[in-house]
Design a protein around this motif. Structure first.
Motif, PDB file in Angstrom:
ATOM      1  N   MET A   1      59.544 -38.130  36.311  1.00 24.63           N
ATOM      2  CA  MET A   1      59.039 -36.959  35.591  1.00 24.63           C
ATOM      3  C   MET A   1      59.505 -35.683  36.282  1.00 24.63           C
ATOM      4  N   ARG A   2      59.774 -34.693  35.482  1.00 21.98           N
ATOM      5  CA  ARG A   2      60.211 -33.414  36.025  1.00 21.98           C
ATOM      6  C   ARG A   2      59.132 -32.362  35.839  1.00 21.98           C
ATOM      7  N   LEU A   3      59.135 -31.422  36.729  1.00 21.76           N
ATOM      8  CA  LEU A   3      58.189 -30.320  36.705  1.00 21.76           C
ATOM      9  C   LEU A   3      58.637 -29.282  35.689  1.00 21.76           C
ATOM     10  N   ASN A   4      57.704 -28.843  34.850  1.00 22.71           N
ATOM     11  CA  ASN A   4      57.991 -27.788  33.888  1.00 22.71           C
ATOM     12  C   ASN A   4      57.218 -26.545  34.281  1.00 22.71           C
ATOM     13  N   VAL A   5      57.926 -25.460  34.571  1.00 23.79           N
ATOM     14  CA  VAL A   5      57.314 -24.211  35.004  1.00 23.79           C
ATOM     15  C   VAL A   5      57.617 -23.137  33.970  1.00 23.79           C
ATOM     16  N   ARG A   6      56.573 -22.492  33.450  1.00 20.73           N
ATOM     17  CA  ARG A   6      56.772 -21.447  32.440  1.00 20.73           C
ATOM     18  C   ARG A   6      55.967 -20.205  32.817  1.00 20.73           C
ATOM     19  N   LEU A   7      56.671 -19.108  33.052  1.00 22.31           N
ATOM     20  CA  LEU A   7      55.996 -17.839  33.314  1.00 22.31           C
ATOM     21  C   LEU A   7      55.431 -17.309  32.002  1.00 22.31           C
ATOM     22  N   GLU A   8      54.118 -17.111  31.961  1.00 22.33           N
ATOM     23  CA  GLU A   8      53.464 -16.627  30.743  1.00 22.33           C
ATOM     24  C   GLU A   8      53.206 -15.121  30.795  1.00 22.33           C
ATOM     25  N   ASP A   9      52.784 -14.637  31.953  1.00 20.15           N
ATOM     26  CA  ASP A   9      52.513 -13.205  32.106  1.00 20.15           C
ATOM     27  C   ASP A   9      52.763 -12.810  33.553  1.00 20.15           C
ATOM     28  N   ILE A  10      53.218 -11.576  33.744  1.00 17.86           N
ATOM     29  CA  ILE A  10      53.306 -11.003  35.078  1.00 17.86           C
ATOM     30  C   ILE A  10      52.831  -9.557  34.980  1.00 17.86           C
ATOM     31  N   ASP A  11      52.014  -9.153  35.914  1.00 20.44           N
ATOM     32  CA  ASP A  11      51.445  -7.811  35.898  1.00 20.44           C
ATOM     33  C   ASP A  11      52.547  -6.757  35.972  1.00 20.44           C
ATOM     34  N   ASP A  12      52.384  -5.674  35.229  1.00 24.49           N
ATOM     35  CA  ASP A  12      53.385  -4.608  35.223  1.00 24.49           C
ATOM     36  C   ASP A  12      53.515  -3.926  36.581  1.00 24.49           C
ATOM     37  N   GLU A  13      52.417  -3.863  37.337  1.00 18.45           N
ATOM     38  CA  GLU A  13      52.416  -3.099  38.581  1.00 18.45           C
ATOM     39  C   GLU A  13      52.201  -3.935  39.841  1.00 18.45           C
ATOM     40  N   LEU A  14      51.647  -5.139  39.687  1.00 20.61           N
ATOM     41  CA  LEU A  14      51.322  -5.978  40.835  1.00 20.61           C
ATOM     42  C   LEU A  14      52.099  -7.287  40.764  1.00 20.61           C
ATOM     43  N   MET A  15      51.974  -8.101  41.814  1.00 20.65           N
ATOM     44  CA  MET A  15      52.687  -9.372  41.855  1.00 20.65           C
ATOM     45  C   MET A  15      51.829 -10.538  41.384  1.00 20.65           C
ATOM     46  N   PHE A  16      50.731 -10.240  40.683  1.00 16.89           N
ATOM     47  CA  PHE A  16      49.925 -11.307  40.098  1.00 16.89           C
ATOM     48  C   PHE A  16      50.691 -11.908  38.920  1.00 16.89           C
ATOM     49  N   LYS A  17      50.775 -13.241  38.886  1.00 15.65           N
ATOM     50  CA  LYS A  17      51.498 -13.931  37.818  1.00 15.65           C
ATOM     51  C   LYS A  17      50.613 -15.001  37.186  1.00 15.65           C
ATOM     52  N   ARG A  18      50.798 -15.178  35.899  1.00 19.53           N
ATOM     53  CA  ARG A  18      50.173 -16.288  35.187  1.00 19.53           C
ATOM     54  C   ARG A  18      51.294 -17.261  34.825  1.00 19.53           C
ATOM     55  N   VAL A  19      51.273 -18.418  35.456  1.00 21.25           N
ATOM     56  CA  VAL A  19      52.323 -19.413  35.272  1.00 21.25           C
ATOM     57  C   VAL A  19      51.689 -20.727  34.832  1.00 21.25           C
ATOM     58  N   THR A  29      47.223 -23.887  35.326  1.00 26.20           N
ATOM     59  CA  THR A  29      47.703 -22.520  35.171  1.00 26.20           C
ATOM     60  C   THR A  29      47.369 -21.751  36.433  1.00 26.20           C
ATOM     61  N   THR A  30      48.281 -20.892  36.840  1.00 25.31           N
ATOM     62  CA  THR A  30      48.079 -20.091  38.042  1.00 25.31           C
ATOM     63  C   THR A  30      47.681 -18.657  37.645  1.00 25.31           C
ATOM     64  N   PRO A  31      47.146 -17.880  38.602  1.00 27.58           N
ATOM     65  CA  PRO A  31      46.892 -18.250  39.993  1.00 27.58           C
ATOM     66  C   PRO A  31      45.748 -19.252  40.092  1.00 27.58           C
ATOM     67  N   VAL A  32      45.850 -20.122  41.111  1.00 26.30           N
ATOM     68  CA  VAL A  32      44.841 -21.157  41.257  1.00 26.30           C
ATOM     69  C   VAL A  32      44.703 -21.521  42.726  1.00 26.30           C
TER      70      VAL A  32
END
Length: 360
Positions: A1-19, A29-32
């Motif tokens: 099995m392979r890992l599937n990583v999809r960036l859904e959102d990234i903050d316009d001003e900060l490095m917070f990401k929803r992946v 889903t991250t952050p976690v």
């Protein structure tokens, strides 16, 4: 099995990401915050094991001993995505037989494979040179070769924070050429933001034109420090938790580094005794409140393990809140500005986000 990583959102001003990360029929889903058995399930379960050359040799020669090690690893698994983090804690070179034993045990109980930490190899940062990096890559590539002969599980490339920045591109390039595009940073008992320029170099490298990985990968933090209390301080910033603002997608469940000897600090910076430095996460401030066991017992927390579980539950709950805001807002700066302990940390995170934006 392979890992599937999809960036859904990234903050316009900060490095917070929803992946969103999917592995077979398992996903999170991250952050976690990673969890561990008997704590709240968060989608990812971290298991840590340290192996010496002697331990691996006994596994090779004693079937009952190896079986016992396997049974313990299996007992620590959960229905979530399991990540076994292994450390080869010996100074001697690891030969093919022992490397095979290490990789077989890690592979058998881990959904995602993290390359080992090789802690003894990198014990003294001032001595990390070309020869040490050569050995690190040799051990790591041989480990990857063993994993790849077993099947096709996805691999996270371990990057020690002790590696000087001059060698970062070489290590990232090595992983990239092996098809590895997500990373686990071993902070070795230090806080995520303890070396901001090193972290900036890491993100600039993976987001640069040679790799363009910022939106295709995720970053896992290992052994990140929670922060140290100084005398009379009743609360400190949650240094591990705020790593999510510095681009870390998954915060490891625990710090596996033994406490370092702490020399007597300069006047005015006396370190509080360990028994008075138990940390209770406060999501209203993004801090850790200093508590004694007596104080914790009054709120129903009876030991350090229960405290770890409580902190994971509170941090996971707050990370779900962050995930929700990232999907609804362009930036969560206004919300983060309500956290009294962040202060200049918000400006540091903003600067990191600016430095890693794609250049036209």
């Amino acid at each position: 099995m392979r890992l599937n990583v999809r960036l859904e959102d990234i903050d316009d001003e900060l490095m917070f990401k929803r992946v969103h990360i999917r592995y077979g029929d398992k996903n999170f889903t991250t952050p976690v915050k990673a969890s561990f058995k008997n704590a709240r399930r968060t989608g990812i379960n971290e298991i840590y094991r340290s192996f010496t050359l002697e331990t691996l040799d006994k596994c090779i020669k004693d079937e009952s001993f190896e079986r016992t090690k396997n049974q313990k690893l299996n007992s620590d698994r959960t229905p979530d995505i399991n990540i076994v983090v292994s450390d080869y804690a010996s100074l001697e070179d690891i030969d093919d037989r022992h490397l095979e034993a290490l990789s077989d045990m890690q592979y058998s109980y881990s959904d995602l494979i993290v390359t080992p930490t090789w802690s003894k190899l990198l014990k003294k940062p001032k001595e990390v040179d070309e020869e040490v990096v050569d050995r690190f890559l040799n051990f790591t590539n041989r480990f990857i070769d063993n994993i790849e002969t077993l099947n096709n599980k996805s691999i996270l490339g371990l990057i020690p924070s002790k590696i000087p920045r001059i060698y970062l591109d070489r290590i990232i390039s090595n992983y990239y050429c092996r098809g590895i595009t997500s990373f686990a940073i071993d902070f070795d008992g230090r806080s995520v933001a303890s070396n901001k320029s090193w972290l900036r170099k890491f993100y600039k490298t993976i987001s640069g034109p040679d790799y363009n990985l910022l939106e295709q990968s995720f970053v896992y933090s290992l052994n990140s420090n929670e922060g140290k209390f100084v005398k009379r301080a009743t609360e400190i910033i949650a240094a591990d938790f705020i790593g999510t603002g510095f681009g870390v997608d998954v915060i490891g469940s625990m710090n596996h580094i033994n406490p370092r000897f702490r020399p007597i600090p300069k006047t005015g910076m006396q370190i509080a005794p360990p028994e008075n430095s138990l940390r209770l996460f406060n999501k209203e401030s993004y801090g850790y409140l200093r508590k004694t066991l007596t104080e914790l017992s009054e709120s129903g927390i009876n030991n350090r393990t229960e405290l770890k579980v409580q902190n994971i539950q509170e941090q996971y709950s707050e990370m779900l809140n962050i995930q929700s805001m990232l999907s609804e807002e362009n930036t969560i700066v206004p919300y983060m500005s309500t956290k009294p302990l962040l202060g200049e940390t918000i400006d540091d995170i903003k600067k990191l986000r600016q430095d890693t934006r794609p250049r036209n």
